[in-house]
Design a protein around this motif. Sequence first.
Motif, PDB file in Angstrom:
ATOM      1  N   GLN A   1      53.299 -47.911 -17.513  1.00 33.71           N
ATOM      2  CA  GLN A   1      52.890 -46.515 -17.587  1.00 33.71           C
ATOM      3  C   GLN A   1      53.834 -45.648 -16.769  1.00 33.71           C
ATOM      4  O   GLN A   1      54.348 -46.060 -15.740  1.00 33.71           O
ATOM      5  CB  GLN A   1      51.459 -46.354 -17.058  1.00 33.71           C
ATOM      6  N   VAL A   2      54.082 -44.463 -17.261  1.00 35.73           N
ATOM      7  CA  VAL A   2      54.903 -43.468 -16.572  1.00 35.73           C
ATOM      8  C   VAL A   2      54.105 -42.173 -16.494  1.00 35.73           C
ATOM      9  O   VAL A   2      53.533 -41.732 -17.485  1.00 35.73           O
ATOM     10  CB  VAL A   2      56.231 -43.226 -17.309  1.00 35.73           C
ATOM     11  N   GLN A   3      54.071 -41.587 -15.326  1.00 31.90           N
ATOM     12  CA  GLN A   3      53.395 -40.306 -15.142  1.00 31.90           C
ATOM     13  C   GLN A   3      54.471 -39.239 -14.895  1.00 31.90           C
ATOM     14  O   GLN A   3      55.409 -39.449 -14.118  1.00 31.90           O
ATOM     15  CB  GLN A   3      52.431 -40.346 -13.961  1.00 31.90           C
ATOM     16  N   LEU A   4      54.293 -38.106 -15.543  1.00 35.00           N
ATOM     17  CA  LEU A   4      55.269 -37.018 -15.452  1.00 35.00           C
ATOM     18  C   LEU A   4      54.566 -35.734 -15.038  1.00 35.00           C
ATOM     19  O   LEU A   4      53.517 -35.389 -15.595  1.00 35.00           O
ATOM     20  CB  LEU A   4      55.947 -36.808 -16.809  1.00 35.00           C
ATOM     21  N   VAL A   5      55.143 -35.033 -14.082  1.00 31.50           N
ATOM     22  CA  VAL A   5      54.570 -33.776 -13.615  1.00 31.50           C
ATOM     23  C   VAL A   5      55.675 -32.724 -13.574  1.00 31.50           C
ATOM     24  O   VAL A   5      56.667 -32.886 -12.844  1.00 31.50           O
ATOM     25  CB  VAL A   5      53.939 -33.929 -12.221  1.00 31.50           C
ATOM     26  N   GLU A   6      55.493 -31.650 -14.351  1.00 29.94           N
ATOM     27  CA  GLU A   6      56.470 -30.571 -14.384  1.00 29.94           C
ATOM     28  C   GLU A   6      56.123 -29.500 -13.354  1.00 29.94           C
ATOM     29  O   GLU A   6      54.959 -29.317 -12.995  1.00 29.94           O
ATOM     30  CB  GLU A   6      56.520 -29.900 -15.761  1.00 29.94           C
ATOM     31  N   SER A   7      57.139 -28.779 -12.935  1.00 27.07           N
ATOM     32  CA  SER A   7      56.951 -27.628 -12.060  1.00 27.07           C
ATOM     33  C   SER A   7      58.129 -26.690 -12.240  1.00 27.07           C
ATOM     34  O   SER A   7      59.145 -27.070 -12.832  1.00 27.07           O
ATOM     35  CB  SER A   7      56.824 -28.063 -10.598  1.00 27.07           C
ATOM     36  N   GLY A   8      57.971 -25.476 -11.725  1.00 31.66           N
ATOM     37  CA  GLY A   8      59.080 -24.529 -11.738  1.00 31.66           C
ATOM     38  C   GLY A   8      58.978 -23.419 -12.762  1.00 31.66           C
ATOM     39  O   GLY A   8      59.833 -22.535 -12.815  1.00 31.66           O
ATOM     40  N   GLY A   9      57.951 -23.457 -13.603  1.00 33.06           N
ATOM     41  CA  GLY A   9      57.798 -22.391 -14.585  1.00 33.06           C
ATOM     42  C   GLY A   9      57.386 -21.085 -13.921  1.00 33.06           C
ATOM     43  O   GLY A   9      57.096 -21.036 -12.729  1.00 33.06           O
ATOM     44  N   GLY A  10      57.387 -20.016 -14.716  1.00 33.71           N
ATOM     45  CA  GLY A  10      57.000 -18.727 -14.176  1.00 33.71           C
ATOM     46  C   GLY A  10      57.414 -17.600 -15.087  1.00 33.71           C
ATOM     47  O   GLY A  10      57.771 -17.817 -16.248  1.00 33.71           O
ATOM     48  N   LEU A  11      57.329 -16.392 -14.535  1.00 33.01           N
ATOM     49  CA  LEU A  11      57.689 -15.178 -15.265  1.00 33.01           C
ATOM     50  C   LEU A  11      59.050 -14.698 -14.775  1.00 33.01           C
ATOM     51  O   LEU A  11      59.273 -14.582 -13.570  1.00 33.01           O
ATOM     52  CB  LEU A  11      56.628 -14.100 -15.027  1.00 33.01           C
ATOM     53  N   ARG A  19      64.592 -22.896 -12.880  1.00 34.01           N
ATOM     54  CA  ARG A  19      64.890 -24.320 -12.832  1.00 34.01           C
ATOM     55  C   ARG A  19      63.593 -25.093 -12.911  1.00 34.01           C
ATOM     56  O   ARG A  19      62.740 -24.972 -12.012  1.00 34.01           O
ATOM     57  CB  ARG A  19      65.636 -24.692 -11.556  1.00 34.01           C
ATOM     58  N   LEU A  20      63.434 -25.865 -13.964  1.00 31.58           N
ATOM     59  CA  LEU A  20      62.261 -26.706 -14.117  1.00 31.58           C
ATOM     60  C   LEU A  20      62.540 -28.086 -13.531  1.00 31.58           C
ATOM     61  O   LEU A  20      63.653 -28.594 -13.628  1.00 31.58           O
ATOM     62  CB  LEU A  20      61.881 -26.842 -15.585  1.00 31.58           C
ATOM     63  N   SER A  21      61.513 -28.655 -12.948  1.00 30.78           N
ATOM     64  CA  SER A  21      61.612 -30.003 -12.402  1.00 30.78           C
ATOM     65  C   SER A  21      60.563 -30.886 -13.044  1.00 30.78           C
ATOM     66  O   SER A  21      59.475 -30.422 -13.390  1.00 30.78           O
ATOM     67  CB  SER A  21      61.406 -29.992 -10.884  1.00 30.78           C
ATOM     68  N   CYS A  22      60.889 -32.168 -13.173  1.00 30.18           N
ATOM     69  CA  CYS A  22      59.949 -33.150 -13.700  1.00 30.18           C
ATOM     70  C   CYS A  22      59.987 -34.355 -12.769  1.00 30.18           C
ATOM     71  O   CYS A  22      61.017 -35.022 -12.652  1.00 30.18           O
ATOM     72  CB  CYS A  22      60.324 -33.550 -15.111  1.00 30.18           C
ATOM     73  N   ALA A  23      58.872 -34.595 -12.109  1.00 33.15           N
ATOM     74  CA  ALA A  23      58.760 -35.740 -11.212  1.00 33.15           C
ATOM     75  C   ALA A  23      58.127 -36.896 -11.959  1.00 33.15           C
ATOM     76  O   ALA A  23      57.036 -36.755 -12.528  1.00 33.15           O
ATOM     77  CB  ALA A  23      57.929 -35.374  -9.991  1.00 33.15           C
ATOM     78  N   ALA A  24      58.804 -38.036 -11.956  1.00 31.82           N
ATOM     79  CA  ALA A  24      58.308 -39.214 -12.664  1.00 31.82           C
ATOM     80  C   ALA A  24      57.835 -40.267 -11.678  1.00 31.82           C
ATOM     81  O   ALA A  24      58.431 -40.458 -10.614  1.00 31.82           O
ATOM     82  CB  ALA A  24      59.411 -39.787 -13.549  1.00 31.82           C
ATOM     83  N   SER A  25      56.762 -40.939 -12.033  1.00 30.68           N
ATOM     84  CA  SER A  25      56.255 -42.050 -11.220  1.00 30.68           C
ATOM     85  C   SER A  25      55.776 -43.150 -12.151  1.00 30.68           C
ATOM     86  O   SER A  25      55.562 -42.936 -13.337  1.00 30.68           O
ATOM     87  CB  SER A  25      55.131 -41.594 -10.296  1.00 30.68           C
ATOM     88  N   GLY A  26      55.625 -44.340 -11.596  1.00 30.33           N
ATOM     89  CA  GLY A  26      55.227 -45.479 -12.413  1.00 30.33           C
ATOM     90  C   GLY A  26      56.435 -46.299 -12.799  1.00 30.33           C
ATOM     91  O   GLY A  26      57.408 -46.387 -12.040  1.00 30.33           O
ATOM     92  N   ARG A  27      56.437 -46.876 -13.995  1.00 27.96           N
ATOM     93  CA  ARG A  27      57.506 -47.764 -14.453  1.00 27.96           C
ATOM     94  C   ARG A  27      58.673 -46.962 -15.017  1.00 27.96           C
ATOM     95  O   ARG A  27      59.015 -47.061 -16.187  1.00 27.96           O
ATOM     96  CB  ARG A  27      56.956 -48.732 -15.492  1.00 27.96           C
ATOM     97  N   THR A  28      59.300 -46.179 -14.163  1.00 30.05           N
ATOM     98  CA  THR A  28      60.383 -45.316 -14.609  1.00 30.05           C
ATOM     99  C   THR A  28      61.608 -46.096 -15.045  1.00 30.05           C
ATOM    100  O   THR A  28      62.425 -45.595 -15.808  1.00 30.05           O
ATOM    101  CB  THR A  28      60.762 -44.327 -13.504  1.00 30.05           C
ATOM    102  N   SER A  29      61.758 -47.329 -14.580  1.00 20.65           N
ATOM    103  CA  SER A  29      62.926 -48.123 -14.956  1.00 20.65           C
ATOM    104  C   SER A  29      62.908 -48.492 -16.430  1.00 20.65           C
ATOM    105  O   SER A  29      63.921 -48.898 -16.989  1.00 20.65           O
ATOM    106  CB  SER A  29      62.996 -49.393 -14.107  1.00 20.65           C
ATOM    107  N   TRP A 113      54.196 -37.967 -21.786  1.00 20.53           N
ATOM    108  CA  TRP A 113      54.359 -36.515 -21.709  1.00 20.53           C
ATOM    109  C   TRP A 113      53.702 -35.976 -20.440  1.00 20.53           C
ATOM    110  O   TRP A 113      52.678 -36.485 -19.991  1.00 20.53           O
ATOM    111  CB  TRP A 113      53.700 -35.844 -22.913  1.00 20.53           C
ATOM    112  N   GLY A 114      54.306 -34.925 -19.908  1.00 18.33           N
ATOM    113  CA  GLY A 114      53.683 -34.205 -18.823  1.00 18.33           C
ATOM    114  C   GLY A 114      52.686 -33.195 -19.356  1.00 18.33           C
ATOM    115  O   GLY A 114      52.488 -33.072 -20.568  1.00 18.33           O
ATOM    116  N   GLN A 115      52.085 -32.442 -18.440  1.00 17.12           N
ATOM    117  CA  GLN A 115      51.047 -31.500 -18.832  1.00 17.12           C
ATOM    118  C   GLN A 115      51.615 -30.152 -19.256  1.00 17.12           C
ATOM    119  O   GLN A 115      50.917 -29.337 -19.846  1.00 17.12           O
ATOM    120  CB  GLN A 115      50.047 -31.291 -17.681  1.00 17.12           C
ATOM    121  N   GLY A 116      52.877 -29.917 -18.967  1.00 12.26           N
ATOM    122  CA  GLY A 116      53.548 -28.691 -19.367  1.00 12.26           C
ATOM    123  C   GLY A 116      53.546 -27.631 -18.282  1.00 12.26           C
ATOM    124  O   GLY A 116      52.675 -27.604 -17.405  1.00 12.26           O
TER     125      GLY A 116
END
Length: 123
Positions: A1-11, A19-29, A113-116
């Motif tokens: 399993q891989v978990q993805l979390v996006e950040s950096g969006g806005g107006l 600049r958007l960022s995506c942090a991955a955790s879990g079996r990223t390899s 997929w991340g949550q967006g």
Amino acid sequence: QVQLVESGGGLVQAGGSLRLSCAASGRTSSSYYEGWFRQAPGKEREFVAAITWSGGTTYYADSVKGRFTISRDNAKNAVYLQMNSLKPEDTAVYYCASRVRFGDPRATSYDYWGQGTQVTVSS
């Protein structure tokens, strides 16, 4: 399993940058591609950019080529999308995605997929 979390969006105003960022955790390899997709209201989800996890090969949609840059930091298990010269038509929810198999990185057949994160560009 891989978990993805996006950040950096806005107006942001047209012509600006985010600049958007995506942090991955879990079996990223196990990931082969990391991609960014976006979905505007009433439209289908569309490919934006992708990068191979090991080789660093990048892919871009024609609509963002020359304005957006995808990059990754394997030490931090993170993927980034630098967006410059933003246009109102870039307004959408941006999703980070991970694909474990070789194939067409532009297709939406990603495994995780991340949550967006919302990006809104005002004119």
